[in-house]
Structure formats: structure tokens, C-alpha cells
Design a protein around this motif. Structure first.
Motif, PDB file in Angstrom:
ATOM      1  N   PHE A 431       0.822  -1.219   0.000  1.00  0.00           N
ATOM      2  CA  PHE A 431       0.000   0.000   0.000  1.00  0.00           C
ATOM      3  C   PHE A 431       0.845   1.253   0.000  1.00  0.00           C
ATOM      4  N   ALA A 432       1.949   1.245   0.603  1.00  0.00           N
ATOM      5  CA  ALA A 432       2.835   2.410   0.633  1.00  0.00           C
ATOM      6  C   ALA A 432       3.393   2.678  -0.759  1.00  0.00           C
ATOM      7  N   LEU A 434       1.894   1.911  -3.505  1.00  0.00           N
ATOM      8  CA  LEU A 434       0.810   2.435  -4.311  1.00  0.00           C
ATOM      9  C   LEU A 434       0.603   3.919  -4.054  1.00  0.00           C
ATOM     10  N   GLU A 435       0.689   4.314  -2.835  1.00  0.00           N
ATOM     11  CA  GLU A 435       0.485   5.722  -2.499  1.00  0.00           C
ATOM     12  C   GLU A 435       1.607   6.575  -3.050  1.00  0.00           C
ATOM     13  N   GLN A 436       2.823   6.112  -3.090  1.00  0.00           N
ATOM     14  CA  GLN A 436       3.942   6.900  -3.608  1.00  0.00           C
ATOM     15  C   GLN A 436       3.879   7.031  -5.107  1.00  0.00           C
TER      16      GLN A 436
END
Length: 437
Positions: A431-432, A434-436
Motif C-alpha cells: 500500500f505504501a 501504491l500511495e507513492q
């Protein structure tokens, strides 16, 4: 205890009740005996003085009575002497009077003897006259006797002629009767026993049919042909009123036999079977029309009631056939009104019974339908209860599902990336990334 004081010394003694009683008894007995002795002496003295006094009084009284009696005797002797003188005088007078009467009687007797001689002459004359009269009457009687003898002789001749005529007539009739009997015997000899019986039946049927049109218009009189029970009578007579109510029914049996039949039957031999036929054919009366036992005076005297053997049964000769029907029919007509009223009451009772039967049948059917409906209603209630229970369970299940869905929804609303990646470094890294990017 009792106290006793001595009369001599003055000392006082104490004694018990029994001793005191003995002393008292001793003293009393002595005093009593002394008193009795004194009284006896006194009584003897008084008795002797009374006897002497009574003797003196009796002697004085007796002497006085003797003086009175002597005086009375003297007076009576004087009276007797006077009466003897009077009697002597009276006897003299009576003797004179009787002698006078005796002379009068003798003269009277003389007169009477003269009258008696005169009466004897008159009596002799009367006797002679009476004898002559009697002789005359005797002669007349002898003449009458002669005439009577002549009449008797004439009457005897006439009687002999009359007797001879009657004898000849009787012999002629007897000969005719013998010929008739011989003819009937010959007629019976040519018939069988069954034919003789049928001849009697035909005779009774003909006698009834002679009066059917006038006296028995509504009557049923036919032969009994129903032998289902094994036996049958000869004829059945029934009659009903205009409304169809039967008021009399008679079972008839006709019996006869030939004179030459070896075994002679009796009327009583057929009564039991006739009573059986009467009951099986529902007849009220049973009548045996019989020529059996022709010498029996009981059956020859008229209608014989046999109710003491069998109910409502009679034995008759053929000549009483029509009178028997008439008697029973008239008796039944007298009770017809009561039978009609009884029939009305019976019909009313039948109507009431039918009404009660129909009502009871309706009650039974209604009760049966009510029980069926009650059972089905109960079954439906039970099914409804079961359905309600099932729906309650379904409701509970649905309510439970709603709670689960609410919890699931709440959990879904609370779902976040932070929660998904908690304690999972790999997913957190992903998820990290994806957010970046």
C-alpha cells in the motif's frame, strides 16, 4: 352404742346395737306376756258376768213370752168354740138347702127323660129319611158308574186305534230314518276321508256365501293357502271397518271322518295345531267346526268354550257356524270404538315416536358433524400454532441475520488500510508503494 341405767344401783352400762335390741326384745316380750295374761283373766271375768246377765234376761223374756202365748191360746180356744157352733149351724142350713135342690133336680130329670124319649122318636124318623136318601143317591151313582164304564170302554177302543196309528206312523218314520242313515253311510263309504272333510268345508263355505252379500259385505273369508310354516288352517275370516281398521279375525278348521274309519279322532287332538296356526296367521280367534265324537253330549249341546286349554278357542257343530261368526263379530263391533280410539292413540304415539326418532337422528348427525368439525378445527389450530412457531423461528433467524448484517456493515464501515495492514508488513509495503506512485 346405747346407754342403759340399772334401776337398782343406778350404774350406767354401754351396749352395742345388737345387745340393746336383744335386751329391748326381752323386756318387751315379758311385758307383752304379762299384759296378755291380765287381759285374758279380765276377759274371762267379763264373759262370765255377761253370760249370767244374758241368762237372766233371757229367762225373764221367755217367761213374759210364755204368759203372752198362754193368753193368746185361751183367746184362740174361745174363737174356735164359737166358730164350731157357727159351722154346725151353717152345715144344718146347707143340708136343708141341698135336700131342697135335690128334689128340684129329680123333678127336672123326669121332665128331661120325657123330652129325650120324644127326641129319640124324631131322630129315628130323621135316620130313616136319610137312609132312603142315601139309597136313592147310591142308585144314581151306580147308573153313573155304568155310563162311565161304557165311556171308558169306548175311550179304550179309541186309544187303541190312536196308539196303533201313532205306532204305524212312528214305524214309518223310523224306517225312513234308517233308510236315510243307510244312505248317508253308503255316501260316506264311497268318499275318502279327505273328501268327507272337503264336503264339510264346502258346506260351511256355501252357508257363508248365502249371507255374504247381505250380512258380511266387508268380510274376507277365504281358504288358508299359506303353508310356509309347515301347516295351515282351512279358512280365515277377517273384517275391517270403512277406515281399514281390522276389528276381528278368525282361523277356522273343519274336521270330519267316516264312520268306518279304524282310528277315531277326538276334537282335542286338533286344538294344539289350530292354536299354532292362529298365532302364526295373527288371528284373534280359533274355531274348530267338527263332526267328530258324534255321541259326546258336550259338543252336541252347543258352542263349547275351550279357552281353558287355549286362548280364544271354540269347538262347534256345523249348524253353529254362522251363529258363531255372528256372535264374535257383534262382540268385536261393540269394542270397535275402543279399537278405533286405540288406533288413533297408537298413530299419535307412532308420530311422536317418529318425531323423537328423527330428532334423535338429527342430534346424532349434528353431534357427529360437530365432533368432526371440532376435530378439524383443533387440527387447524394446531397447524396454525405450528406455523406461528415456525414463523417465530424464522423471525428469530431473520432478526439474527439482521444483527449479523449490521455487525458486518459496521465492520465494513470500520475497515481501512491501516486496519488491513496492521500486523502485516508485506501489505503495508504494498500500500505504501501504491500511495507513492
Amino acid at each position: 352404742m346405747q346407754e342403759i341405767k340399772c334401776p337398782k344401783c343406778g350404774e350406767i352400762f354401754q351396749v352395742d346395737e345388737s345387745g340393746y335390741a336383744a335386751i329391748v326384745k326381752q323386756v318387751r316380750d315379758k311385758e307383752f306376756e304379762k299384759e296378755i295374761s291380765m287381759r285374758e283373766n279380765q276377759f274371762e271375768t267379763e264373759k262370765e258376768s255377761a253370760v249370767k246377765l244374758a241368762k237372766a234376761e233371757t229367762e225373764n223374756e221367755y217367761n213374759s213370752i210364755l204368759k203372752d202365748k198362754d193368753l193368746q191360746i185361751s183367746e184362740l180356744l174361745a174363737k174356735i168354740e164359737a166358730q164350731d157352733n157357727a159351722k154346725l149351724l151353717a152345715v144344718t142350713e146347707i143340708t136343708n138347702q141341698k135336700e131342697k135342690e135335690l128334689s128340684e133336680k129329680e123333678s127336672e130329670i123326669t121332665k128331661l127323660q120325657a123330652q129325650l124319649q120324644s127326641c129319640d122318636m124324631d131322630k129315628q124318623l130323621a135316620i130313616n129319611t136319610a137312609v132312603a136318601q142315601k139309597e136313592k143317591e147310591l142308585a144314581e151313582k151306580e147308573n153313573c158308574i155304568v155310563k162311565l164304564n161304557a165311556l171308558i170302554e169306548t175311550g179304550e177302543k179309541e186309544n187303541k186305534l190312536t196308539v196303533q196309528s201313532l205306532k204305524d206312523n212312528y214305524e214309518t218314520q223310523l224306517r225312513m230314518k234308517d233308510e236315510e242313515v243307510a244312505r248317508l253311510k253308503d255316501f260316506k263309504a264311497k268318499l275318502s276321508t279327505k273328501m268327507v272333510g272337503e264336503s264339510l268345508e264346502q258346506h260351511c263355505e256355501i252357508e257363508f256365501n248365502k249371507l255374504r252379500a247381505t250380512g258380511f259385505q266387508n268380510a274376507y273369508f277365504e281358504k288358508d293357502n299359506d303353508a310356509k310354516s309347515g301347516s295351515k288352517g282351512d279358512y280365515i275370516y277377517k273384517e275391517s271397518d270403512p277406515a281399514g281398521l281390522e276389528f276381528i279375525s278368525i282361523m277356522f278348521e273343519m274336521k270330519n271322518e267316516m264312520d268306518e274309519t279304524a282310528t277315531k279322532k277326538k276334537n282335542e287332538d286338533f286344538l294344539k295345531e289350530l292354536d299354532k296356526d292362529r298365532r302364526e296367521k295373527n288371528c284373534e280367534y280359533a274355531v274348530l267346526v267338527s263332526l267328530l265324537e258324534p255321541e259326546n253330549e258336550l259338543y252336541n249341546s252347543g258352542i263349547v268354550d275351550m279357552s281353558h286349554r287355549f286362548p280364544k278357542m271354540y269347538v262347534i257343530r256345523p249348524q253353529f257356524f254362522i251363529p258363531m261368526i255372528t256372535l264374535l263379530r257383534n262382540a268385536a263391533l261393540n269394542s270397535l270404538q275402543y279399537k278405533q280410539e286405540l288406533a288413533v292413540i297408537r298413530n299419535q304415539n307412532i308420530d311422536i315416536s317418529n318425531f323423537e326418532a328423527e330428532m334423535n337422528e338429527f342430534k346424532e348427525k349434528f353431534s357427529r358433524n360437530y365432533e368432526l368439525a371440532s376435530r378439524k378445527f383443533k387440527t387447524a389450530i394446531e397447524e396454525i400454532d405450528k406455523t406461528i412457531d415456525h414463523l417465530q423461528k424464522t423471525k428469530a433467524a431473520l432478526l439474527s441475520s439482521e444483527d449479523n448484517l449490521r455487525l458486518a456493515n459496521k465492520k465494513a464501515e470500520d475497515l481501512s488500510i491501516k486496519r488491513l495492514t496492521k500486523n502485516n508488513p508485506t501489505m503495508a509495503a504494498k500500500f505504501a508503494e501504491l500511495e507513492q506512485s
